[in-house]
Motif scaffolding. Structure first.
Motif, PDB file in Angstrom:
ATOM      1  N   GLU A  70     -27.353 -29.621 -31.190  1.00 26.30           N
ATOM      2  CA  GLU A  70     -28.316 -28.370 -31.710  1.00 26.30           C
ATOM      3  C   GLU A  70     -27.228 -27.273 -31.989  1.00 26.30           C
ATOM      4  OE1 GLU A  70     -32.479 -26.410 -31.455  1.00 26.30           O
ATOM      5  OE2 GLU A  70     -32.406 -28.308 -30.201  1.00 26.30           O
ATOM      6  N   ASP A  71     -26.797 -26.792 -30.867  1.00 23.64           N
ATOM      7  CA  ASP A  71     -25.828 -25.850 -30.706  1.00 23.64           C
ATOM      8  C   ASP A  71     -24.809 -25.746 -31.909  1.00 23.64           C
ATOM      9  OD1 ASP A  71     -26.954 -24.671 -28.570  1.00 23.64           O
ATOM     10  OD2 ASP A  71     -25.799 -25.480 -27.125  1.00 23.64           O
ATOM     11  N   ALA A  72     -24.122 -26.722 -32.144  1.00 25.07           N
ATOM     12  CA  ALA A  72     -23.419 -26.811 -33.301  1.00 25.07           C
ATOM     13  C   ALA A  72     -24.086 -26.670 -34.628  1.00 25.07           C
ATOM     14  CB  ALA A  72     -22.536 -28.072 -33.229  1.00 25.07           C
ATOM     15  N   ILE A  73     -25.130 -27.298 -34.752  1.00 22.79           N
ATOM     16  CA  ILE A  73     -25.827 -27.013 -35.924  1.00 22.79           C
ATOM     17  C   ILE A  73     -26.163 -25.563 -36.100  1.00 22.79           C
ATOM     18  CG2 ILE A  73     -28.056 -27.622 -37.432  1.00 22.79           C
ATOM     19  CD1 ILE A  73     -27.809 -30.507 -35.876  1.00 22.79           C
ATOM     20  N   ASN A  74     -26.805 -24.980 -35.188  1.00 22.07           N
ATOM     21  CA  ASN A  74     -27.204 -23.681 -35.221  1.00 22.07           C
ATOM     22  C   ASN A  74     -26.004 -22.631 -35.571  1.00 22.07           C
ATOM     23  OD1 ASN A  74     -29.675 -24.068 -34.829  1.00 22.07           O
ATOM     24  ND2 ASN A  74     -29.546 -23.752 -32.614  1.00 22.07           N
TER      25      ASN A  74
END
Length: 126
Positions: A114-118
């Motif tokens: 999720e951090d990469a997507i954000n």
């Protein structure tokens, strides 16, 4: 419609979604009418953009002009001639020789958290 956003104006345009939860929607709408734009942020990532109805109408009208510019008969003739010249000098692409399943089997898959997507969302909004 919009002047270039300075760094200060851009930072002031961010609105945390928590302000809506605190019952400040009316106040935020007034800020949009006054300042012209607000970017709603959730978990430090932009979620949506708020603009006035008038600005939205202008954007819609401007997009129609870009997608369907008025053409004189002479412009239309030159456009068609230009397209014909391009088609004479360009060979169409060949279809892929490998299917997606084979490619995925060869290179494998990757896990995206999720951090990469954000981070991708944040970078794409700059």
């Amino acid at each position: 419609m919009y002047d270039a956003l300075t760094a200060t104006k851009m930072l002031k345009s961010f609105v945390p979604i928590s302000r809506f939860n605190k019952g400040e929607a009316g106040k935020i709408i007034e800020e949009v009418k006054k300042d012209g734009i607000k970017v709603v942020v959730k978990n430090n990532a932009p979620e949506c953009v708020m603009i006035t109805v008038e600005d939205y109408d202008h954007l819609v009208e401007d997009s129609k002009k870009v997608l369907n510019p008025p053409q004189t008969p002479e412009q239309e003739k030159r456009r068609k001639e230009f397209i014909a010249r391009i088609r004479q000098n360009v060979t169409p692409p060949t279809p892929p020789t490998r299917n997606l399943k084979d490619v995925i089997e060869e290179i494998g898959t990757i896990d995206v958290d999720e951090d990469a997507i954000n981070e991708l969302r944040r970078i794409s909004m700059i």
